[in-house]
Design an enzyme around this catalytic site. Structure first.
Site, PDB file in Angstrom:
ATOM      1  N   ASN A  63       0.848  -1.185   0.000  1.00 12.22           N
ATOM      2  CA  ASN A  63       0.000   0.000   0.000  1.00 12.22           C
ATOM      3  C   ASN A  63       0.889   1.242   0.000  1.00 12.22           C
ATOM      4  O   ASN A  63       1.891   1.290   0.711  1.00 12.22           O
ATOM      5  CB  ASN A  63      -0.900  -0.002   1.237  1.00 12.22           C
ATOM      6  CG  ASN A  63      -1.864  -1.180   1.237  1.00 12.22           C
ATOM      7  OD1 ASN A  63      -2.422  -1.530   0.203  1.00 12.22           O
ATOM      8  ND2 ASN A  63      -2.046  -1.807   2.391  1.00 12.22           N
TER       9      ASN A  63
ATOM     10  N   HIS B 154       6.532  -1.527   3.255  1.00 10.93           N
ATOM     11  CA  HIS B 154       6.360  -2.919   3.698  1.00 10.93           C
ATOM     12  C   HIS B 154       5.493  -3.653   2.694  1.00 10.93           C
ATOM     13  O   HIS B 154       4.530  -3.106   2.185  1.00 10.93           O
ATOM     14  CB  HIS B 154       5.746  -3.001   5.097  1.00 10.93           C
ATOM     15  CG  HIS B 154       4.492  -2.195   5.264  1.00 10.93           C
ATOM     16  ND1 HIS B 154       4.510  -0.831   5.445  1.00 10.93           N
ATOM     17  CD2 HIS B 154       3.189  -2.547   5.248  1.00 10.93           C
ATOM     18  CE1 HIS B 154       3.279  -0.379   5.555  1.00 10.93           C
ATOM     19  NE2 HIS B 154       2.441  -1.406   5.420  1.00 10.93           N
TER      20      HIS B 154
ATOM     21  N   HIS C 159       3.045  -6.796   2.323  1.00 15.43           N
ATOM     22  CA  HIS C 159       2.272  -7.832   2.999  1.00 15.43           C
ATOM     23  C   HIS C 159       2.385  -9.120   2.185  1.00 15.43           C
ATOM     24  O   HIS C 159       2.242  -9.091   0.956  1.00 15.43           O
ATOM     25  CB  HIS C 159       0.790  -7.458   3.049  1.00 15.43           C
ATOM     26  CG  HIS C 159       0.474  -6.201   3.804  1.00 15.43           C
ATOM     27  ND1 HIS C 159      -0.096  -6.200   5.051  1.00 15.43           N
ATOM     28  CD2 HIS C 159       0.635  -4.897   3.466  1.00 15.43           C
ATOM     29  CE1 HIS C 159      -0.280  -4.954   5.455  1.00 15.43           C
ATOM     30  NE2 HIS C 159       0.151  -4.134   4.513  1.00 15.43           N
TER      31      HIS C 159
HETATM   32  P1  5GP Z   1      -0.537  -0.767   5.877  1.00 18.93           P
HETATM   33  O1  5GP Z   1      -1.993  -0.449   6.094  1.00 18.93           O
HETATM   34  O2  5GP Z   1       0.354   0.406   6.215  1.00 18.93           O
HETATM   35  O3  5GP Z   1      -0.242  -1.368   4.535  1.00 18.93           O
HETATM   36  O4  5GP Z   1      -0.205  -1.940   6.883  1.00 18.93           O
HETATM   37  C1  5GP Z   1       0.316  -1.730   8.153  1.00 18.93           C
HETATM   38  C2  5GP Z   1       0.304  -3.074   8.843  1.00 18.93           C
HETATM   39  O5  5GP Z   1       1.160  -3.001   9.967  1.00 18.93           O
HETATM   40  C3  5GP Z   1      -1.079  -3.483   9.364  1.00 18.93           C
HETATM   41  O6  5GP Z   1      -1.465  -4.729   8.776  1.00 18.93           O
HETATM   42  C4  5GP Z   1      -0.880  -3.586  10.875  1.00 18.93           C
HETATM   43  O7  5GP Z   1      -1.591  -4.660  11.452  1.00 18.93           O
HETATM   44  C5  5GP Z   1       0.623  -3.770  10.999  1.00 18.93           C
HETATM   45  N1  5GP Z   1       1.199  -3.271  12.224  1.00 18.93           N
HETATM   46  C6  5GP Z   1       0.959  -2.052  12.787  1.00 18.93           C
HETATM   47  N2  5GP Z   1       1.687  -1.901  13.911  1.00 18.93           N
HETATM   48  C7  5GP Z   1       2.399  -3.054  14.063  1.00 18.93           C
HETATM   49  C8  5GP Z   1       3.339  -3.508  15.059  1.00 18.93           C
HETATM   50  O8  5GP Z   1       3.675  -2.819  16.014  1.00 18.93           O
HETATM   51  N3  5GP Z   1       3.869  -4.739  14.875  1.00 18.93           N
HETATM   52  C9  5GP Z   1       3.532  -5.531  13.826  1.00 18.93           C
HETATM   53  N4  5GP Z   1       4.102  -6.731  13.758  1.00 18.93           N
HETATM   54  N5  5GP Z   1       2.652  -5.139  12.881  1.00 18.93           N
HETATM   55  C10 5GP Z   1       2.092  -3.912  12.995  1.00 18.93           C
END
Ligand code: 5GP
Ligand code: ZN
Length: 115
Positions: free
Chosen positions: A86, A99, A101
């Site tokens: 994203n 990052h 996924h």
């Molecule tokens: P985004 O929406 O930015 O693509 O995804 C961020 C991801 O980071 C989410 O799926 C969320 O669950 C994960 N996430 C947020 N904070 C933490 C954390 O402190 N540790 C881990 N392992 N994952 C996190």
């Protein structure tokens, strides 16, 4: 990047369930898994988003893709997976450190976007 959450995980200041690491890339389980396998693959170097990446980031971005299948298989997603990056407001990016996924398991993940 003192305050970046994922930089803090790279530095070991915040715990994470690591599943893969090399000199350039770290992977750990998502804290709120959306599927039986849900891993985040990140560059150890801070890159805010793909909107902030440059050609100098080609090796580490390539490595993130190149290690994805082995991570997925090791975690039990043995017959494919979905990889998602994203970017920015429109992409719904919540953590501002690139990052990827990796989501999967034994069941198909489903359509790419909700319709
Ligand atoms: P985004 O929406 O930015 O693509 O995804 C961020 C991801 O980071 C989410 O799926 C969320 O669950 C994960 N996430 C947020 N904070 C933490 C954390 O402190 N540790 C881990 N392992 N994952 C996190
Ligand atoms: Zn960072």
């Amino acid at each position: 990047m003192q305050d970046c959450l994922f930089c803090r995980i790279v530095r070991g200041e915040i715990p994470a369930a690591k599943v893969y690491e090399d000199d350039e890339v770290l992977a750990f389980n998502d804290i709120q898994p959306q599927r039986p396998v849900h891993v985040l693959v990140i560059p150890k170097k801070h890159i805010t988003s793909l909107a902030h990446a440059g050609v100098e980031d080609t090796p580490v971005l390539g490595r993130m893709l190149a290690v994805a299948n082995q991570i997925a298989v090791d975690q039990g997603s043995t017959d494919g997976f979905r990889s998602i990056i994203n970017t920015g407001r429109v992409g719904g990016q919540e953590v501002m450190h690139v990052h990827m996924h990796i989501v999967g398991g034994q069941e198909p993940v489903g359509p790419m976007l909700k319709r």
